[in-house]
Design a protein around this motif. Structure first.
Motif, short mmCIF file in Angstrom:
data_model
loop_
_atom_site.label_atom_id
_atom_site.label_comp_id
_atom_site.label_asym_id
_atom_site.label_seq_id
_atom_site.Cartn_x
_atom_site.Cartn_y
_atom_site.Cartn_z
N GLY A 8 0.86 -1.17 -0.05
CA GLY A 8 -0.22 -0.02 -0.17
C GLY A 8 0.69 1.22 -0.11
O GLY A 8 2.28 1.19 0.01
N GLU A 9 0.03 2.37 0.18
CA GLU A 9 0.92 3.67 0.14
C GLU A 9 1.53 4.17 1.41
O GLU A 9 1.04 3.29 2.48
N ASN A 10 2.38 4.72 1.72
CA ASN A 10 3.26 5.29 2.67
C ASN A 10 4.02 4.19 3.53
O ASN A 10 3.75 4.47 4.79
N CYS A 11 4.33 3.09 3.13
CA CYS A 11 4.84 2.15 3.94
C CYS A 11 6.40 2.36 4.14
O CYS A 11 7.14 2.87 2.94
N THR A 12 6.97 1.81 5.13
CA THR A 12 8.32 1.90 5.30
C THR A 12 8.89 0.41 5.35
O THR A 12 8.19 -0.26 6.03
N LEU A 13 9.91 -0.03 4.62
CA LEU A 13 10.34 -1.22 4.73
C LEU A 13 11.91 -0.92 5.04
O LEU A 13 12.58 -0.17 3.86
N ARG A 14 12.32 -1.63 6.06
CA ARG A 14 13.73 -1.46 6.22
C ARG A 14 14.59 -2.65 5.63
O ARG A 14 14.14 -3.61 5.17
N HIS A 15 16.19 -2.47 5.76
CA HIS A 15 16.73 -3.56 5.30
C HIS A 15 16.70 -4.85 5.45
O HIS A 15 16.29 -5.39 6.80
N SER A 16 17.15 -5.93 4.71
CA SER A 16 17.13 -7.31 4.85
C SER A 16 15.52 -7.61 5.27
O SER A 16 15.51 -8.72 6.13
N THR A 17 14.66 -7.30 4.57
CA THR A 17 13.30 -7.55 4.85
C THR A 17 12.89 -8.57 3.55
O THR A 17 13.33 -8.51 2.39
N THR A 18 12.31 -9.75 3.86
CA THR A 18 11.80 -10.66 3.02
C THR A 18 10.33 -10.77 2.56
O THR A 18 9.76 -10.75 3.83
N ILE A 19 9.93 -10.53 1.66
CA ILE A 19 8.32 -10.49 1.29
C ILE A 19 8.16 -11.46 0.39
O ILE A 19 8.53 -11.07 -1.10
N GLY A 20 7.38 -12.50 0.30
CA GLY A 20 7.15 -13.37 -0.78
C GLY A 20 6.19 -14.43 -0.52
O GLY A 20 5.58 -14.56 0.68
N ASN A 21 6.06 -15.61 -1.43
CA ASN A 21 5.28 -16.76 -1.28
C ASN A 21 6.13 -17.87 -0.79
O ASN A 21 7.36 -17.67 -0.85
N LYS A 22 5.49 -18.98 -0.62
CA LYS A 22 6.51 -20.30 -0.26
C LYS A 22 5.61 -21.26 -0.99
O LYS A 22 4.64 -21.15 -1.57
N SER A 24 4.38 -24.77 -1.77
CA SER A 24 3.49 -25.86 -0.84
C SER A 24 4.01 -27.19 -0.97
O SER A 24 5.06 -27.59 -2.05
N LYS A 25 3.67 -28.11 -0.13
CA LYS A 25 3.78 -29.71 -0.23
C LYS A 25 3.66 -30.20 -1.57
O LYS A 25 4.26 -31.05 -1.89
N GLU A 26 2.54 -29.79 -2.19
CA GLU A 26 2.18 -30.38 -3.60
C GLU A 26 3.00 -29.68 -4.81
O GLU A 26 2.88 -30.29 -5.84
N GLY A 27 4.03 -28.90 -4.43
CA GLY A 27 4.89 -28.48 -5.42
C GLY A 27 4.34 -26.73 -6.02
O GLY A 27 5.20 -26.32 -6.64
N GLY A 28 3.28 -26.71 -6.04
CA GLY A 28 2.74 -25.07 -6.40
C GLY A 28 3.20 -24.03 -5.30
O GLY A 28 3.96 -24.24 -4.46
N PHE A 29 2.76 -22.88 -5.43
CA PHE A 29 2.98 -21.79 -4.84
C PHE A 29 1.94 -21.19 -4.03
O PHE A 29 0.83 -20.97 -4.59
N THR A 30 2.16 -20.70 -2.74
CA THR A 30 1.18 -19.86 -2.06
C THR A 30 0.84 -18.48 -2.80
O THR A 30 1.55 -18.10 -3.57
N ALA A 31 -0.23 -17.87 -2.37
CA ALA A 31 -0.34 -16.56 -2.93
C ALA A 31 0.81 -15.73 -2.01
O ALA A 31 1.10 -16.07 -1.15
N SER A 32 0.92 -14.50 -2.39
CA SER A 32 1.92 -13.48 -1.92
C SER A 32 1.15 -12.43 -0.89
O SER A 32 0.14 -12.35 -1.02
N PRO A 33 2.15 -11.93 0.09
CA PRO A 33 1.65 -11.00 1.04
C PRO A 33 0.81 -9.85 0.54
O PRO A 33 1.05 -9.34 -0.78
N VAL A 34 -0.17 -9.17 0.86
CA VAL A 34 -0.83 -7.94 0.78
C VAL A 34 -0.50 -7.21 2.06
O VAL A 34 -0.92 -7.46 3.06
N ILE A 35 0.03 -6.11 1.69
CA ILE A 35 0.57 -5.11 2.88
C ILE A 35 -0.42 -3.98 2.86
O ILE A 35 -0.32 -3.36 1.57
N GLY A 36 -1.03 -3.35 3.66
CA GLY A 36 -1.92 -2.31 3.64
C GLY A 36 -1.18 -0.87 3.61
O GLY A 36 0.04 -0.95 3.49
N ASN A 37 -1.77 0.24 3.86
CA ASN A 37 -1.41 1.61 3.89
C ASN A 37 -0.77 1.87 5.20
O ASN A 37 -1.09 1.37 6.28
#
Length: 95
Positions: A8-22, A24-37
């Motif tokens: 979202g808008e006006n977010c602060t992300l500091r160094h060494s931050t990881t944001i993503g999907n993972k 699954s056990k079945e081999g596919g990937f999960t949805a990714s994070p949604v971060i608000g304002n």
């Protein structure tokens, strides 16, 4: 961070931050994070999977976020502990 993360808008992300999907056990990937304002994310934070972080949330340094974080709350630690900003009670998110 992958191309499906929403920040979202006006977010602060500091160094060494990881944001993503993972993967699954079945081999596919999960949805990714949604971060608000107006979200403040400290350094060395991991936000992985189908996670929603609400508006005006604060994520403390070194937190591992694998569950949703409500708006107007503070999340810290591993496992993450969530405290609503206007309340004295904590919610423990591990099972």
């Amino acid at each position: 961070m992958n191309n499906q993360v929403v920040i979202g808008e006006n977010c602060t992300l500091r160094h060494s931050t990881t944001i993503g999907n993972k993967q699954s056990k079945e081999g596919g990937f999960t949805a990714s994070p949604v971060i608000g304002n107006n979200v403040d994310i400290g350094s060395n934070v991991c936000i992985i999977g189908n996670i929603l972080i609400g508006d005006n949330a604060m994520i403390g340094c070194g937190a591992v976020v694998v569950k949703n974080v409500p708006s107007d709350s503070v999340a810290v630690g591993n496992p993450t502990v969530i405290k609503l900003k206007d309340q004295d009670k904590y919610q423990y998110t591990y099972e």
